[in-house]
Scaffold this active site. Structure first.
Site, PDB file in Angstrom:
ATOM      1  N   ALA A  55      71.453 -64.216 -32.703  1.00 51.05           N
ATOM      2  CA  ALA A  55      71.356 -63.559 -31.398  1.00 51.05           C
ATOM      3  C   ALA A  55      71.616 -62.069 -31.562  1.00 51.05           C
ATOM      4  CB  ALA A  55      72.362 -64.182 -30.443  1.00 51.05           C
ATOM      5  N   ASN A  56      71.716 -61.351 -30.464  1.00 48.45           N
ATOM      6  CA  ASN A  56      72.084 -59.937 -30.522  1.00 48.45           C
ATOM      7  C   ASN A  56      73.017 -59.622 -29.366  1.00 48.45           C
ATOM      8  OD1 ASN A  56      70.448 -58.999 -28.150  1.00 48.45           O
ATOM      9  ND2 ASN A  56      68.793 -59.800 -29.411  1.00 48.45           N
ATOM     10  N   ARG A  57      73.467 -58.393 -29.295  1.00 47.01           N
ATOM     11  CA  ARG A  57      74.538 -58.045 -28.350  1.00 47.01           C
ATOM     12  C   ARG A  57      74.064 -57.684 -26.952  1.00 47.01           C
ATOM     13  NH1 ARG A  57      79.111 -57.808 -31.258  1.00 47.01           N
ATOM     14  NH2 ARG A  57      78.870 -57.322 -33.476  1.00 47.01           N
ATOM     15  N   SER A  58      72.800 -57.873 -26.635  1.00 44.09           N
ATOM     16  CA  SER A  58      72.330 -57.547 -25.296  1.00 44.09           C
ATOM     17  C   SER A  58      73.032 -58.421 -24.254  1.00 44.09           C
ATOM     18  CB  SER A  58      70.813 -57.768 -25.211  1.00 44.09           C
ATOM     19  OG  SER A  58      70.420 -57.857 -23.866  1.00 44.09           O
ATOM     20  N   ALA A  85      65.979 -57.794 -25.139  1.00 48.03           N
ATOM     21  CA  ALA A  85      66.190 -57.481 -26.556  1.00 48.03           C
ATOM     22  C   ALA A  85      65.684 -58.695 -27.339  1.00 48.03           C
ATOM     23  CB  ALA A  85      67.660 -57.230 -26.826  1.00 48.03           C
TER      24      ALA A  85
END
Ligand code: C5P
Length: 398
Positions: A208-211, A274
């Protein structure tokens, strides 16, 4: 905002029908005139007597009621409303409306109307998740029907938790206000993507990512406030989606691409998600386990579809396509290059270097990049960025 608006409320047969009573009160205290149609099943849950007491009008229940048909008629019911609200919208009502069936008064009105329709679905989570209901909702959305909810929560009958609980009366009121709003984006359909994507490694792990989804959510709300019908395609975000927009929840980039395709046509698309550039090509069907030999799993990657580029270059391209660029170096130069490469009209570029605190934070500092050049906006809250951008979108679509 609702003063003298004529709302036709179609009450379907579900346990949530009792909330329709409160909805009538909330709409009327805002000055709306509410007329009600009840399905036969709805009358198993609440009585026409109580509904009529709250609407202070005749309650319409039967397609073949000679008196009512003479006095008003289903065609007039369908035409005389400023907005038709279906609450609760049961799986059965959605299925019939999606197919264009017209065997009772409620469905006949829905088929005969040219007025905007807002549905507040309520059903058991398994029914809501069923592919048939997914198809019906997609069809109704393509036909221009707006949705509010359902929410996650406990179901009244079974205590089961999941998505399927009808939106609360005040959320429905907000969606009604937005549907009837005469803002600069009234009658326009805007697609917004938001949040991160989750790309599975195995059934329990993902990349995943930090969005947080904060900027996309604020944008969807700002566009809604200007009167747009908003389809909000969101990955698993931290921030809850705004009310009064059509929410489509997805997990992976490929699901997001499919949801975006299904949501077109639109007048504008704003891609604030994102999206993961890569997915795990060798994602395991079973949970990966340590086998005791110290051998490490090796992940292979495949490139995800570029949703922004696909939409920008596709046959159903919206008039205005806006992308985002999260960069950590040479923000403007990279964003300019991205504008050309992806074929979009604008890029909202921001510097997500950890020191800025922007990713996951409440503020944003962006530059708006168009063919005309770069415009640097001062640092402001994500809500302010959203309102400013929504105003620019309204101007561009005028
Ligand atoms: O190339 P990059 O990921 O920086 O581009 C960001 C922009 O492209 C964002 O608007 C994002 O929503 C969109 N995007 C997309 N599909 C991808 C990757 C990015 O729509 N696979």
């Amino acid at each position: 905002m609702l003063v003298d608006k004529r709302i036709l409320l179609i009450i379907g047969g579900g346990i949530a029908a009792y909330k329709a009573l409160e909805l009538i009160r909330r709409l009327r205290e805002r000055g709306a005139h509410v007329r009600a149609v009840m399905t036969r099943a709805a009358q198993e849950f609440i009585t026409p007597l109580s509904v009529g007491a709250l609407t202070a009008d005749h309650v319409f229940t039967d397609l073949f009621d000679r008196q009512a048909e003479q006095d008003v008629g289903h065609i007039r019911l369908a035409r005389e409303a400023d907005l038709i609200v279906v609450a609760p919208a049961t799986a059965d009502l959605m299925a019939k409306a999606a197919q264009g069936l017209a065997g009772d008064l409620a469905t006949a009105v829905l088929l005969a109307t040219k007025r905007p329709v807002l549905m507040a679905p309520a059903m058991n989570p398994a029914m809501w998740a069923h592919p048939a209901t997914r198809r019906n909702q997609a069809q109704l959305q393509a036909d221009g029907v707006r949705f509010v909810g359902p929410n996650r929560g406990e179901m009244a009958e079974s205590g089961e938790a999941g998505e399927g609980r009808m939106a609360e009366p005040l959320e429905i009121v907000a969606a009604v206000e937005s549907a009837l709003s005469e803002g600069p984006l009234a009658g326009k359909h805007v697609l917004v993507t938001s949040g991160p994507t989750h790309e599975p490694i195995d059934p329990v792990r993902y990349i995943a990512n930090r969005s947080s989804g904060a900027q996309g959510t604020a944008l969807a709300a700002a566009l809604r406030d200007l009167g747009a019908r908003v389809t909000f395609v969101t990955g698993p975000a931290v921030v809850a989606p705004p009310s009064g927009v059509d929410v489509v929840r997805v997990e992976t980039a490929r699901e997001m691409a499919a949801a975006v395709e299904a949501a077109l046509p639109a007048d504008a698309a704003v891609m604030a998600a994102a999206v993961a550039d890569w997915r795990v090509a060798n994602a395991a069907g079973q949970k990966l386990k340590k086998d005791g030999t110290g051998k490490l799993p090796v992940l292979e990657f495949a490139e995800n579809p570029d949703i922004l580029a696909t939409v920008s270059k596709g046959p159903k391209r919206p008039r205005l396509v806006v992308g985002f660029a999260a960069e950590t170096t040479d923000v403007t130069a990279h964003a300019m290059a991205k504008l050309t490469r992806k074929g979009c009209d604008w890029i909202v570029a921001n510097d997500v270097t950890p020191a800025t605190g922007i990713m996951g934070g409440a503020e944003n500092a962006v530059a708006l990049i168009t063919v005309a050049g770069a415009e640097t906006w001062p640092r402001m809250s994500k809500t302010d960025v959203a309102q400013r951008l929504a105003a620019r979108i309204a101007e561009a679509l005028r």
